[in-house]
Design a protein around this motif. Sequence first.
Motif, PDB file in Angstrom:
ATOM      1  N   GLY A 127       9.078  53.028  19.554  1.00  0.00           N
ATOM      2  CA  GLY A 127       9.734  54.290  19.080  1.00  0.00           C
ATOM      3  C   GLY A 127      10.999  53.712  18.426  1.00  0.00           C
ATOM      4  N   THR A 128      11.569  52.456  18.827  1.00  0.00           N
ATOM      5  CA  THR A 128      12.651  51.628  18.525  1.00  0.00           C
ATOM      6  C   THR A 128      12.372  51.327  17.098  1.00  0.00           C
ATOM      7  OG1 THR A 128      13.531  51.435  20.872  1.00  0.00           O
ATOM      8  CG2 THR A 128      14.345  49.880  19.048  1.00  0.00           C
ATOM      9  N   ALA A 129      11.363  50.641  16.984  1.00  0.00           N
ATOM     10  CA  ALA A 129      10.920  49.975  15.847  1.00  0.00           C
ATOM     11  C   ALA A 129      10.687  50.922  14.641  1.00  0.00           C
ATOM     12  CB  ALA A 129       9.779  49.038  15.922  1.00  0.00           C
ATOM     13  N   ARG A 130      10.166  52.093  15.049  1.00  0.00           N
ATOM     14  CA  ARG A 130      10.129  53.162  14.137  1.00  0.00           C
ATOM     15  C   ARG A 130      11.269  53.657  13.684  1.00  0.00           C
ATOM     16  NH1 ARG A 130       5.236  57.172  15.265  1.00  0.00           N
ATOM     17  NH2 ARG A 130       5.876  57.871  13.403  1.00  0.00           N
ATOM     18  N   SER A 131      12.208  54.006  14.675  1.00  0.00           N
ATOM     19  CA  SER A 131      13.661  54.400  14.191  1.00  0.00           C
ATOM     20  C   SER A 131      14.195  53.585  13.461  1.00  0.00           C
ATOM     21  CB  SER A 131      14.263  54.498  15.747  1.00  0.00           C
ATOM     22  OG  SER A 131      15.626  54.726  15.463  1.00  0.00           O
TER      23      SER A 131
END
Length: 160
Positions: A127-131
Amino acid sequence: TNIAYRMKELATQGASDANGTTEWAAQSAEYDALAKELSSIMTNTSFGGTALLDKATGTFGSAQATARTTDVTFQVGSSAAEKLVVDIDGDLDTVDASITGFATAFTDVTTAQAELTKVDDLIAAVGTARSSLGASMNRLEHTMTNVTNMKENTQAASST
């Protein structure tokens, strides 16, 4: 993300006392296959023949730091100052560490419960990387829209 959610379902099912050896073996087989697919995605994702996510050879990988920086720079305007720098190396480190930490099997409630925590960590890391990537994509899209508007305004002024 979908793979991580399926892994969480399997670990949740495996954390039930209602399972026997046969059920744990079936759940573990799928769980292990999904973990291998995540590793394959990290290793084999490429664009135009360039690896993107692989830690050893990828564009955003830490190993690239010896050859160049771990960020990717996009020229988004006509001056040297107009550039967009995308650096998700730290985010990929977290995702990669989460993927390599999975067990190959869970044979009882305790091992399945331990995998639940690992999958939660993976979901958060993805989720953090996609964000981070999404924010860069939005910024690039806004820049592209601005350049298009400037082009249209310049053409209109020229014709006037």
